[in-house]
Design a protein around this motif. Sequence first.
Motif, PDB file in Angstrom:
ATOM      1  N   SER A  18      11.820 -32.007   0.193  1.00 52.78           N
ATOM      2  CA  SER A  18      13.355 -33.189   0.077  1.00 52.78           C
ATOM      3  C   SER A  18      13.348 -34.434   0.179  1.00 52.78           C
ATOM      4  O   SER A  18      12.088 -35.504   0.313  1.00 52.78           O
ATOM      5  N   PRO A  19      13.858 -34.827  -1.086  1.00 50.48           N
ATOM      6  CA  PRO A  19      14.415 -36.406  -0.718  1.00 50.48           C
ATOM      7  C   PRO A  19      15.173 -36.956   0.344  1.00 50.48           C
ATOM      8  O   PRO A  19      15.188 -38.207   0.379  1.00 50.48           O
ATOM      9  N   ILE A  20      14.549 -36.151   1.153  1.00 49.05           N
ATOM     10  CA  ILE A  20      15.909 -36.942   2.551  1.00 49.05           C
ATOM     11  C   ILE A  20      14.499 -36.864   3.714  1.00 49.05           C
ATOM     12  O   ILE A  20      13.678 -35.946   4.114  1.00 49.05           O
ATOM     13  N   LYS A  21      13.666 -38.233   4.045  1.00 48.11           N
ATOM     14  CA  LYS A  21      12.582 -38.734   4.466  1.00 48.11           C
ATOM     15  C   LYS A  21      13.531 -39.272   6.435  1.00 48.11           C
ATOM     16  O   LYS A  21      14.400 -39.776   6.255  1.00 48.11           O
ATOM     17  N   ALA A  22      12.497 -38.794   7.181  1.00 50.82           N
ATOM     18  CA  ALA A  22      12.517 -39.714   8.357  1.00 50.82           C
ATOM     19  C   ALA A  22      13.806 -39.387   9.189  1.00 50.82           C
ATOM     20  O   ALA A  22      14.608 -40.603   9.749  1.00 50.82           O
ATOM     21  N   ASN A  23      14.449 -37.889   9.116  1.00 48.37           N
ATOM     22  CA  ASN A  23      15.819 -38.135   9.358  1.00 48.37           C
ATOM     23  C   ASN A  23      16.919 -38.546   8.883  1.00 48.37           C
ATOM     24  O   ASN A  23      17.860 -39.253   9.565  1.00 48.37           O
ATOM     25  N   GLY A  24      16.641 -38.596   7.929  1.00 46.89           N
ATOM     26  CA  GLY A  24      18.113 -39.769   6.461  1.00 46.89           C
ATOM     27  C   GLY A  24      17.828 -40.714   6.923  1.00 46.89           C
ATOM     28  O   GLY A  24      18.651 -41.470   5.921  1.00 46.89           O
ATOM     29  N   LYS A  25      17.286 -41.949   7.132  1.00 48.61           N
ATOM     30  CA  LYS A  25      16.657 -43.273   6.679  1.00 48.61           C
ATOM     31  C   LYS A  25      16.108 -43.167   5.931  1.00 48.61           C
ATOM     32  O   LYS A  25      16.719 -44.962   5.403  1.00 48.61           O
ATOM     33  N   LEU A  26      14.963 -42.289   5.891  1.00 52.40           N
ATOM     34  CA  LEU A  26      15.284 -42.849   3.952  1.00 52.40           C
ATOM     35  C   LEU A  26      15.288 -42.020   2.769  1.00 52.40           C
ATOM     36  O   LEU A  26      15.266 -40.315   3.091  1.00 52.40           O
TER      37      LEU A  26
ATOM     38  N   VAL B 274       8.519 -42.314  -6.742  1.00 53.68           N
ATOM     39  CA  VAL B 274       7.905 -41.110  -6.730  1.00 53.68           C
ATOM     40  C   VAL B 274       8.495 -39.626  -7.185  1.00 53.68           C
ATOM     41  O   VAL B 274       9.811 -39.848  -6.085  1.00 53.68           O
ATOM     42  N   PRO B 275       8.712 -39.077  -7.659  1.00 55.48           N
ATOM     43  CA  PRO B 275       9.934 -37.809  -8.128  1.00 55.48           C
ATOM     44  C   PRO B 275       9.327 -36.888  -7.176  1.00 55.48           C
ATOM     45  O   PRO B 275       7.920 -36.201  -6.999  1.00 55.48           O
ATOM     46  N   VAL B 276      10.755 -36.439  -6.921  1.00 61.83           N
ATOM     47  CA  VAL B 276      10.260 -35.690  -5.680  1.00 61.83           C
ATOM     48  C   VAL B 276      10.097 -34.103  -6.268  1.00 61.83           C
ATOM     49  O   VAL B 276      10.564 -33.279  -6.550  1.00 61.83           O
ATOM     50  N   LYS B 277       9.282 -33.395  -5.553  1.00 65.40           N
ATOM     51  CA  LYS B 277       8.966 -31.911  -6.557  1.00 65.40           C
ATOM     52  C   LYS B 277       9.904 -30.675  -6.045  1.00 65.40           C
ATOM     53  O   LYS B 277       8.839 -30.240  -4.526  1.00 65.40           O
TER      54      LYS B 277
ATOM     55  N   ILE C 157      14.937 -40.871  -4.350  1.00 68.05           N
ATOM     56  CA  ILE C 157      15.959 -40.626  -5.748  1.00 68.05           C
ATOM     57  C   ILE C 157      15.672 -40.819  -6.971  1.00 68.05           C
ATOM     58  O   ILE C 157      15.831 -40.540  -7.998  1.00 68.05           O
ATOM     59  N   ASP C 158      14.091 -40.366  -7.180  1.00 69.91           N
ATOM     60  CA  ASP C 158      13.511 -39.642  -8.125  1.00 69.91           C
ATOM     61  C   ASP C 158      13.316 -38.424  -7.764  1.00 69.91           C
ATOM     62  O   ASP C 158      12.391 -38.219  -7.693  1.00 69.91           O
ATOM     63  N   GLY C 159      14.453 -38.015  -8.997  1.00 65.19           N
ATOM     64  CA  GLY C 159      14.116 -36.938  -9.121  1.00 65.19           C
ATOM     65  C   GLY C 159      13.857 -35.666 -10.323  1.00 65.19           C
ATOM     66  O   GLY C 159      13.218 -34.879 -10.879  1.00 65.19           O
ATOM     67  N   GLY C 160      13.601 -37.253 -11.310  1.00 68.75           N
ATOM     68  CA  GLY C 160      12.721 -36.472 -12.602  1.00 68.75           C
ATOM     69  C   GLY C 160      14.346 -37.043 -14.036  1.00 68.75           C
ATOM     70  O   GLY C 160      14.078 -35.708 -14.855  1.00 68.75           O
ATOM     71  N   PHE C 161      14.319 -37.781 -13.890  1.00 66.54           N
ATOM     72  CA  PHE C 161      15.218 -38.805 -14.766  1.00 66.54           C
ATOM     73  C   PHE C 161      14.147 -37.462 -16.306  1.00 66.54           C
ATOM     74  O   PHE C 161      15.405 -37.252 -17.239  1.00 66.54           O
ATOM     75  N   SER C 162      12.840 -38.558 -16.577  1.00 62.29           N
ATOM     76  CA  SER C 162      12.445 -38.323 -18.236  1.00 62.29           C
ATOM     77  C   SER C 162      12.051 -36.702 -18.014  1.00 62.29           C
ATOM     78  O   SER C 162      11.406 -35.765 -17.269  1.00 62.29           O
TER      79      SER C 162
END
Length: 667
Positions: A560-568, A551-554, A571-576
Amino acid sequence: MTYNNDDAIRNFTSNEMKHAQLLSRQYPTIAAACTEIVNLKAILNLPKGTEHFLSDIHGEYESFNHVLKNGSGSIKRKIEEIFGDSLREKEIKSLATLIYYPEQKLDIIHSTEDDIEEWYAVTIYRLVEVCRKTAFKYTRMKVRKAMPEDFAYILDELMHQGPRESDKKEYYNEIIATIIKIGRADEFIIAMSKLIQRLVIDRLHIVGDIFDRGPGADIVMDTLMDYHAVDIQWGNHDVLWMGAAAGSEACIATVIRICARYVNLATIEDGYGINLLPLATFALEFYRDDNCTEFKPKIESDRVHYENDLKLIAKMHKAISIIQFKLEGEIIKRRPYFSMEDRLVLEKIDYEKGTISLEGKTYKLRDCHLPTIDPADPYVLTAEERKLIEKLKSSFLKSEKLQRHVRFLFAKGSMYLKSNSNLMYHGCIPLNEDGSFKKVRIGSSGKSYSGKAFFDRLEILVREGYFYKNNPEAQLYGMDLTWYLWNGTDSPLFGKDRMTTFERYFVSEKETHVEKKNPYFNLEDTETLTKMIFEEFDLDPEVSHIINGHVPVKLKKGESPIKANGKLLVIDGGFSKAYQSTTGIAGYTLIYNSYGLLLAAHDPFESTQKAIEEEIDIHSTSMVLEQEVDRKRVRDTDIGDELIIQIRDLENLLDAYRLGFIKEQRY
C-alpha cells in the motif's frame, strides 16, 4: 511595536521604521496602504489552491504530460460536477480531451464536424463554464494575469457574468458569435483550454527522479521550466545528471552507461546535443571483435531498432561501463570516509583465472575480455580512455540546454521541502537498526551529521560542486559528494548499502546482486518513526504528512502507498514502463485541495495519439485520504502566514502615516 501608556504615543523600533519607509515607496499614501490591507485580508479567506504531487517520472514524457494536462483527473471531475446531469459520458470525455489537447483535437473536429459554427458556439459556452469553475478560488486579478493577453478582456467579461445579468445575455451571445465570425474561434478555444489547465492546479511538486531510462527527460524539463509554479525535490537520478553537468567524470560515465543500457542515447545526443561519436570510435577500436553479450541493451519501448545499431550500442555500453568502474574507484580511494571500499571490485578480480572474490567467495566472471584494465593498477585510465572522458566532459560542460536545465534544478530544487504541513523528500532519512537517526561522516574533518542537519549539509555541498568553479578543491569535493548521493552507502536519495552494478553485469549468482535497504524502509509504516521525523523538521505530528517517492509500490504484491496510518505516503507507483509489470499500475499522484488529500492510482497510459484520436484518458482510481471538516482557506497555508506578516507590516505603515513619522507622497 510598543505603546507608551502615559501619552498613548505609538513607539516604533528602528527595524519597524526602516521597513515602513521601504514599504512607503510601494504604498505612498494612506489610501494605497488601506486598499492593500483590504485585498490581503480578503485573499486570506479564499479556498486554498490545489497542489499536485508527482514522483519518479524517469523520462516518461507522454505519461507525465497527460497527467499534468488532466491534473490527475481534476479537470474531468470539474466537468462532471458541472455537466454530469446534462451531458453523456461520451460528451464529457470529448470535452475533457479538447481541454487536454486543444490544437490536435481541433484538427480532428474540422475534418469530422458538419456544422462547425454550431459546434463552436456550444463548445465555447461549455468551456466558459469550466473556466468559471476552476477560477472561483482565485482573485480576479490572479485569473486575469493567467489569461493570454490577446483574449484577456473577452475572457474576463465572459467568466464574470453576474447572476442577475440576464439583461446582458445578448451582449454575451454577440461576443461569442463575433469570435466565430471573425475566424478566431480556434485560438479562443485553445486559450481557454490552456487557462483551465493553468487554473486547475495552483502548484506542482515533483518529488524526485525526473531523469532515467525514459526517452523524454529533456522534454519533461522543458515543460517544467514553462510551468507556472513548481518545486522539485531532487532524486538520485537527478543529482546524477546535475553532477554530470558540473563536470564529474564518474557521473558523466554513469549517465551515458544508463542511457546505453536502455537504448536512450537520443536524450544525450538529440536532446542535449552531446557528441557520442568519440565513444563509438573508441568502442569499435577496443571491442570490435567482442560481442559484448552481457551489455546488450534492454529494449523497453515499441520503437524499432536496427541490429547493427544495437551491436554498436552494446560495445559503447561496455566501454563506458569499464571507464565508470575505474572513475568510481578513484573517488572511493580519494574519499575513504565515504566507507565504500567494498565497491573497489576491479582489484578483487583474478585476471588470469577470470574469477572474482566477493565477501570470501569466488565467482566465475561471465565476461573476461577486459582489454583496457591493467591488473597491476586496475583503476588507472589508459591514455585513450583519458582522452575520451575529457572529450565527453567538454561536451557535457558546453551543452547549453543541459546547463540551463540543471540551473533550473538548482533554482527550483532542494534536498527536501516543507510546504503546508507536508514534508517532501525523495528517498529516506538514514537510520540505525534501532530506528534512531544515523550519524554520517561526509568530510575529512571527522564531523558527522544526521537527520535534518545531514540534508542541509548535503545540499550545500551539492551546490558547491556546481557553482564553486573558482575553488577547484571545493568543487571537486562537491562533485564527489554528488556522485555519492547517486549510490552512496548512506545516501538519503539512494537508501541502500550498495549499488551492485558490476555484479549484475559480470556475475551470474544473484546472491551477489543483493542491495540491502536502509532500516528506514522497514520502519516507515510506524507512527513512532513519522513522529520523530516531524519533530526533527519542526512540523506538527498531528496534522503533517511525509511524501516520498523512489521505491515503487508493488500493488500486485499487496503493498500500500499509505503508511503509518496515513502519515507517510509513497507516490512512486511506476511511471516508468519497466516497473509496471511488478507494480501493477502506472504511478500514483497526490492531490491536496481545500477539501483534503486525494490519492490517485493510474493505469498504464497507451499513447498521446490514442488519447487524442480515441479519447482514451488514463483510467485513474481515486481515494480520499483525508477530508477537512472545515474547508481549508489561504489563511491556513504557508502563503497565509506570509500574508499575515505583510498585513501587520502595512498596519505599521498606516500608523506611521497617521502619526506623522512618515509623510504621504500624495502631492
